[in-house]
Design a protein around this motif. Sequence first.
Motif: not given
Length: 167
Positions: A54-63
């Motif tokens: 979920e945290a990765i999904d909310l990000s732009d760079r998917k890190e």
Amino acid sequence: VSVPKNREVGTIDRPSSRAERRYDEHRFDPGRHFIIKTVNVIDSRELFISDIAEAIDLSDRKEALIFVHGYNTSFADALTRVAQLRVDLEIDGAAVVYSWPSRASLLSYVADRNQVIGPFRDDLKELIASVASSTGAARVHLIAHSMGGKFLLEALEELAHDQASPL
């Protein structure tokens, strides 16, 4: 973990140990100190991986960042360090600390070194594989400090032998 906005990169300022022992909230200054605000227990691996996804999904760079601490490190110190690394390295996604049972004592090097054994290494290997394959992370950064490097290298060696192709 609350990370102060105006601080020098690479630094971690914490309240005095006396204030921490007494948990004197008035001595904690979020403008100057790293503060662990909450610790939530997640009782299943699936939910943990889902939270990371979920945290990765909310990000732009998917890190994702996985940090493995060294010896003489408490759980609180490991949480603080991964927060510092996330901010300083500008990680856009999720930050995870793999905390193994260090005795958090300067004189416990040998005891901590002997902790680098199968079950902990296998847990780290499974964490890396899960984050790489089940969270939607486009890039997974791995950082280990000191003795944590032994855990990380052993886990990566086993992952390399287990995988037909790189993750």
